[in-house]
Motif scaffolding. Sequence first.
Motif, PDB file in Angstrom:
ATOM      1  N   ARG A   1       1.652   7.438   0.581  1.00  0.00           N
ATOM      2  CA  ARG A   1       2.392   6.467   1.615  1.00  0.00           C
ATOM      3  C   ARG A   1       1.932   6.301   2.642  1.00  0.00           C
ATOM      4  O   ARG A   1       1.977   5.299   3.429  1.00  0.00           O
ATOM      5  CB  ARG A   1       3.877   7.165   1.342  1.00  0.00           C
ATOM      6  CG  ARG A   1       4.502   7.264   0.029  1.00  0.00           C
ATOM      7  CD  ARG A   1       4.711   5.795  -0.645  1.00  0.00           C
ATOM      8  NE  ARG A   1       5.753   5.039   0.032  1.00  0.00           N
ATOM      9  CZ  ARG A   1       6.097   3.779  -0.001  1.00  0.00           C
ATOM     10  NH1 ARG A   1       5.083   3.239  -0.745  1.00  0.00           N
ATOM     11  NH2 ARG A   1       6.838   3.181   0.456  1.00  0.00           N
ATOM     12  N   ALA A   2       1.590   7.604   3.504  1.00  0.00           N
ATOM     13  CA  ALA A   2       0.973   7.364   4.868  1.00  0.00           C
ATOM     14  C   ALA A   2       0.033   6.339   4.948  1.00  0.00           C
ATOM     15  O   ALA A   2      -0.148   5.528   5.858  1.00  0.00           O
ATOM     16  CB  ALA A   2       0.763   8.618   5.341  1.00  0.00           C
ATOM     17  N   LEU A   3      -1.134   6.383   4.011  1.00  0.00           N
ATOM     18  CA  LEU A   3      -2.186   5.466   3.875  1.00  0.00           C
ATOM     19  C   LEU A   3      -1.786   4.194   3.621  1.00  0.00           C
ATOM     20  O   LEU A   3      -2.124   3.141   3.947  1.00  0.00           O
ATOM     21  CB  LEU A   3      -3.224   6.086   2.868  1.00  0.00           C
ATOM     22  CG  LEU A   3      -3.891   7.465   3.394  1.00  0.00           C
ATOM     23  CD1 LEU A   3      -4.924   8.010   2.177  1.00  0.00           C
ATOM     24  CD2 LEU A   3      -4.655   7.329   4.561  1.00  0.00           C
ATOM     25  N   ASP A   4      -0.789   4.011   2.527  1.00  0.00           N
ATOM     26  CA  ASP A   4      -0.309   2.768   2.183  1.00  0.00           C
ATOM     27  C   ASP A   4       0.126   2.063   3.537  1.00  0.00           C
ATOM     28  O   ASP A   4       0.120   0.898   3.776  1.00  0.00           O
ATOM     29  CB  ASP A   4       0.837   2.863   1.392  1.00  0.00           C
ATOM     30  CG  ASP A   4       0.192   2.919  -0.297  1.00  0.00           C
ATOM     31  OD1 ASP A   4      -0.912   3.062  -0.377  1.00  0.00           O
ATOM     32  OD2 ASP A   4       1.102   3.642  -0.806  1.00  0.00           O
ATOM     33  N   ARG A   5       0.959   2.836   4.476  1.00  0.00           N
ATOM     34  CA  ARG A   5       1.526   2.187   5.560  1.00  0.00           C
ATOM     35  C   ARG A   5       0.283   1.565   6.524  1.00  0.00           C
ATOM     36  O   ARG A   5       0.738   0.786   7.357  1.00  0.00           O
ATOM     37  CB  ARG A   5       2.320   3.188   6.160  1.00  0.00           C
ATOM     38  CG  ARG A   5       3.691   3.314   5.577  1.00  0.00           C
ATOM     39  CD  ARG A   5       4.571   4.420   6.213  1.00  0.00           C
ATOM     40  NE  ARG A   5       5.731   4.787   5.242  1.00  0.00           N
ATOM     41  CZ  ARG A   5       5.864   5.982   4.703  1.00  0.00           C
ATOM     42  NH1 ARG A   5       5.147   6.902   5.016  1.00  0.00           N
ATOM     43  NH2 ARG A   5       6.847   6.396   4.107  1.00  0.00           N
ATOM     44  N   ALA A   6      -0.654   2.560   6.569  1.00  0.00           N
ATOM     45  CA  ALA A   6      -1.704   2.130   7.547  1.00  0.00           C
ATOM     46  C   ALA A   6      -2.455   0.898   7.213  1.00  0.00           C
ATOM     47  O   ALA A   6      -2.942   0.070   7.945  1.00  0.00           O
ATOM     48  CB  ALA A   6      -2.648   3.292   7.628  1.00  0.00           C
ATOM     49  N   ARG A   7      -2.458   0.583   5.707  1.00  0.00           N
ATOM     50  CA  ARG A   7      -3.171  -0.540   5.248  1.00  0.00           C
ATOM     51  C   ARG A   7      -2.134  -1.800   5.121  1.00  0.00           C
ATOM     52  O   ARG A   7      -2.680  -2.994   5.239  1.00  0.00           O
ATOM     53  CB  ARG A   7      -3.386  -0.265   3.762  1.00  0.00           C
ATOM     54  CG  ARG A   7      -4.698   0.838   3.486  1.00  0.00           C
ATOM     55  CD  ARG A   7      -4.905   0.913   2.267  1.00  0.00           C
ATOM     56  NE  ARG A   7      -6.040   2.242   2.189  1.00  0.00           N
ATOM     57  CZ  ARG A   7      -5.536   3.284   1.503  1.00  0.00           C
ATOM     58  NH1 ARG A   7      -4.572   3.518   0.998  1.00  0.00           N
ATOM     59  NH2 ARG A   7      -6.755   4.089   1.390  1.00  0.00           N
ATOM     60  N   ASP A   8      -0.821  -1.409   4.950  1.00  0.00           N
ATOM     61  CA  ASP A   8       0.201  -2.680   4.777  1.00  0.00           C
ATOM     62  C   ASP A   8       1.526  -2.423   5.504  1.00  0.00           C
ATOM     63  O   ASP A   8       2.198  -1.381   5.332  1.00  0.00           O
ATOM     64  CB  ASP A   8       0.458  -2.845   3.237  1.00  0.00           C
ATOM     65  CG  ASP A   8       1.299  -3.730   2.984  1.00  0.00           C
ATOM     66  OD1 ASP A   8       1.529  -4.574   3.761  1.00  0.00           O
ATOM     67  OD2 ASP A   8       1.721  -3.931   1.612  1.00  0.00           O
ATOM     68  N   GLU A   9       1.967  -3.162   6.277  1.00  0.00           N
ATOM     69  CA  GLU A   9       3.061  -2.768   7.058  1.00  0.00           C
ATOM     70  C   GLU A   9       4.449  -3.160   6.125  1.00  0.00           C
ATOM     71  O   GLU A   9       5.486  -2.756   6.687  1.00  0.00           O
ATOM     72  CB  GLU A   9       3.048  -3.853   7.975  1.00  0.00           C
ATOM     73  CG  GLU A   9       3.625  -5.459   7.794  1.00  0.00           C
ATOM     74  CD  GLU A   9       3.748  -6.377   8.966  1.00  0.00           C
ATOM     75  OE1 GLU A   9       3.800  -5.813  10.075  1.00  0.00           O
ATOM     76  OE2 GLU A   9       4.020  -7.592   8.586  1.00  0.00           O
TER      77      GLU A   9
END
Length: 232
Positions: free
Chosen positions: A162-170
Amino acid sequence: MSNSYTKAAFGLAVTAAEADLLRRVIAAIEMIGDADIGISGLEAHYATIGADFAALFPRKELSPFDGLLDLFPDENYPILDFDIDIGEPDAEGQVIIFLSGEQFGIETAANLIQRCARSALPFGFEWASDHDRLRAGEFGGGYVAITETDIEYGSTGRMLDRALDRARDEGADGFVLAIRRAEHGLSFWNDEDGFDRLALTRVFSAAEAATFSVPATDGEPEWLAMPAPLRL
């Protein structure tokens, strides 16, 4: 040869009555696993086990203790795969229960706490997974949050994703439909009340937002990305 481990160790305070119930539950589970105890022995023990036990774990037709089986992920293997140490009541009638193990049954422990330690709720514990060799992907952990009505499981692997998802997609945490009005600022859409407080808002996935029919209103609704949770 190598070994993987799922480890946990934690304590919680329960009432003396709950501690007594847990002792009876543990004894009943041990009896279920004893091939030398026949159905007549199980029936005789059940007759003395108490109304509180019977209420929590109603008997079934084939065996008086089959009501315990839903504590376990696999009903064919009703085993407590952790140690439980039950202390003595203190001056206020509280008892410390300590659970620990190196092949810890996370789901079984959570079910047992939810059913038999209601006074301790809400309660949670952490667990760790490791390996006796330094192999990629063999290390991690997670948590369990237990309430009277729900058990939530989380893992470090999913939290990292989830942390990486947030880094890729707001928009990784979803979207809300908002409208800005001069008299009280932003309001947020929910399906029951229309535009209201943020705490009541409906959170949409990207796919849901793309197909949602935006209601006609006095203003210009806009899609906003949900912010990431607070970092502690």
